[in-house]
Structures are given as structure tokens and as C-alpha cells.
Design an enzyme around this catalytic site. Structure first.
Site, mmCIF file in Angstrom:
data_model
loop_
_atom_site.group_PDB
_atom_site.id
_atom_site.type_symbol
_atom_site.label_atom_id
_atom_site.label_comp_id
_atom_site.label_asym_id
_atom_site.label_seq_id
_atom_site.Cartn_x
_atom_site.Cartn_y
_atom_site.Cartn_z
ATOM 1 C CE1 TYR A 195 39.352 11.116 7.364
ATOM 2 C CE2 TYR A 195 41.263 12.683 7.508
ATOM 3 C CZ TYR A 195 39.856 12.327 7.641
ATOM 4 O OH TYR A 195 39.229 13.218 8.633
ATOM 5 C CB CYS A 196 38.307 8.889 1.505
ATOM 6 S SG CYS A 196 39.342 7.960 0.309
ATOM 7 C CB THR A 197 35.435 4.999 3.011
ATOM 8 O OG1 THR A 197 34.409 5.992 3.536
ATOM 9 C CG2 THR A 197 34.987 3.405 3.727
ATOM 10 C CB CYS A 202 42.780 9.833 -1.019
ATOM 11 S SG CYS A 202 41.695 10.322 0.429
ATOM 12 C CB ILE A 224 39.222 5.211 7.302
ATOM 13 C CG1 ILE A 224 38.981 6.695 6.893
ATOM 14 C CG2 ILE A 224 38.615 4.887 8.683
ATOM 15 C CD1 ILE A 224 37.757 7.744 6.837
#
Length: 313
Positions: A195-197, A202, A224
Site C-alpha cells: 500500500y501507498c498514498t 505499489c 490509502i
């Protein structure tokens, strides 16, 4: 009286921020840059856009009506028609200027030759999971599921998925060597949710992991941002989301849990401050009381914080 009436009747535009990316082969990134530069300037939009042979990644802020026009115009380009734009509230001060650049990589992983993209996106990346599917996977597989943070380690200080692994990386460029170090080899048969912003890091991280023997790799569709909008603080996410703009932190509800700790006194906080050393680009996590003393705003870090692509997306 006429001037006052004009001011009174002037419509105040709602301010918004959009976050997006799209992986698609671009034969002439410089031509795309010039088009995007003119488009944003004509609409009065500010923010940051990166363009590479692999696609486009941006975070922009401005009047909602201008951003809607930007979205329509950008999607009119064949390669960008499937881009998912993520919206969040703004106040017009998030971005002081417009920056549009061409780079070898949308995310500085240092492996542009390894990444393969086609008109459908990244080839060989992790399976996309919608936010509700993430929860379903955890409900089905339980503690077997591993959340793997695809951001710079400092971002996780104020928010992360529950029990997530936070790799010891300063920038995205560190991820390849971190994965190849062997410290995560015991996870190669586990279901891993990266996961990432907003999802872009990703896309690449998941392909890096798969190329190095990880068998079951997922990524959260929309990152996210999308998960937080779906579940707020009632899901598996805890804390605030770090953002690479003037906001620095984004909460998904009024019940956001503060998980960050002041680097000076240990009190709960989610507020980062720029290091007081002019030549330094590090951030210092401080509570309001400690932040009042400018001496506390000098960091002790050795490395400079690199503005990764998800300072954009």
C-alpha cells in the site's frame, strides 16, 4: 457602490485537490509535458506533474470547475482515458506554483529498464484489491495476511495499516536493495498487501517483489486515499495520511487516532515541521509545545528527504 456589489456577487469557487496516475507507453513525453503545461496554465491550476515513457503522475489543486475541465481534457487523450482521479478537499494554498517535469521514471526506484507497461498498465504487477476486498482477504486469511508499506519510512510515523511492515527506506530508490537484502524472504509464500498514498508506488513495488520470488502480492486499488474514503477510521488503517503538499497530514474522519510521537518529548502528535536548517529538506515530528522552540526544529537526520513521485501521487 458598484464595486462593492461586484465583490459581493463574485462567486467563491470551491477548492479541491486531485491525485492521479496512469501507466501507458508514451512515445514523446516532452510533447505531453508541453500540452499539460499549457492546459494547467490556461486553467489556473497549480501543483506537480511527472511524465515519463511509462506514463503520467500528478497532484494538482485549484478551483473545482477548473479541475473538472482538466480531468475531461486529460482523459480525452487515448492513453489516459482510464485514469482514476482521486479528489480531496483543499483551500487553495496547497501548491505555491506549477511544476511539470519529464523524468526517466514516474517513481524513482532506480530500475526504469525493469518496468514494463502496455496500454493496460504495469505488466506483471500485483493483483488490485478494492478496499472492501482488502477487508475480505483479512477476514478470510487472518494473521497470514501481511501489510507491506510502500512509502518512505517517515510517512508511517503518523499513519499505517495495523501491524504493517514498514521497510527501513529513506526514498523509493532504496526499495530494490531492501527487497533483495533477504530480510523479507520468509514472507515469499505469504499473501502480501502492498500500500501507498494513491497507489502508484505499489504498482512498481509489487512488480519488483513478484520479479524477486514473492508468490502472492496484492496492491490496494487507489491506495490509502481510496481505502480511507471508504472506511474512514473504522477499518484497518490507523492514524493520519502524510501528504506531499502544504497540508502535510490528511485525516479521514473526526475520530482519527493520533499514533505519531513527538521526537523531543514523546507526546502524541501528527504534525511535521520543516527542519530549521535552511539547506536541509528533512521533516521533524513535533508536538505543538515543542514546536514553539525553534531549536527543536533542527533535525538529526543524515540523509536528505527526496521528493518521491508520491509527493505527487
Amino acid at each position: 457602490m458598484l464595486a462593492l456589489t461586484c465583490v459581493y456577487n463574485r462567486r467563491v469557487e470551491l477548492q479541491k485537490v486531485i491525485l492521479y496516475y496512469g501507466f501507458t507507453p508514451l512515445a514523446d513525453p516532452e510533447a505531453i509535458r508541453m500540452w499539460q503545461q499549457n492546459l494547467c496554465e490556461n486553467l489556473g491550476i497549480r501543483g506537480r506533474v511527472l511524465i515519463s515513457p511509462h506514463g503520467i503522475n500528478g497532484t494538482l489543486g485549484g478551483d473545482m470547475s477548473a479541475l473538472k475541465k482538466y480531468v475531461r481534457a486529460t482523459r480525452a487523450y487515448l492513453g489516459f482515458k482510464k485514469i482514476a482521479f482521486k479528489w480531496s478537499d483543499g483551500d487553495g494554498t496547497e501548491f505555491p506554483r506549477l511544476k511539470i517535469r519529464v523524468r526517466d521514471e514516474l517513481v524513482a526506484f532506480g530500475n526504469p529498464g525493469e518496468l514494463i507497461v502496455d496500454e493496460n498498465g504495469v505488466v506483471g504487477g500485483g493483483k488490485h484489491l478494492r478496499p472492501e476486498q482488502v477487508n475480505e482477504l483479512v477476514e478470510t486469511r487472518g494473521d497470514e495476511v501481511v501489510f507491506f508499506d510502500g512509502r518512505n519510512a517517515f510517512e508511517a510515523k503518523i499513519g499505517k495499516f495495523r501491524n504493517a511492515i514498514v521497510p527501513d527506506v529513506t526514498t523509493s530508490h532504496d526499495f530494490v536493495s531492501e527487497i533483495e537484502s533477504g530480510k523479507y524472504d520468509h514472507l515469499k509464500d505469504k499473501p502480501i498487501v502492498t500500500y501507498c498514498t494513491g497507489g502508484i508506488r505499489c504498482e512498481i513495488l509489487s512488480s519488483v517483489m513478484i520479479n524477486r520470488g514473492f508468490q502472492e502480492v496484492y496492491q490496494i486499488d487507489g491506495g490509502i486515499v481510496k481505502y480511507g474514503k471508504k472506511f474512514g477510521d473504522k477499518g484497518l488503517w490507523e492514524g493520519s495520511l502524510y501528504t506531499f503538499d502544504a497540508r502535510m497530514a490528511l485525516d479521514f474522519s473526526l475520530d482519527t487516532k493520533v499514533i505519531g510521537c513527538c521526537e523531543k518529548c514523546g507526546k502524541s502528535t501528527k504534525q511535521f515541521y520543516n527542519c530549521a536548517t535552511v539547506t536541509c529538506h528533512e521533516l521533524v515530528l513535533l508536538c505543538g509545545e515543542c514546536a514553539q522552540d525553534s531549536k527543536n526544529k533542527k533535525c538529526t537526520h543524515v540523509h536528505s528527504r527526496q521528493h518521491d513521485s508520491e509527493l505527487i501521487g
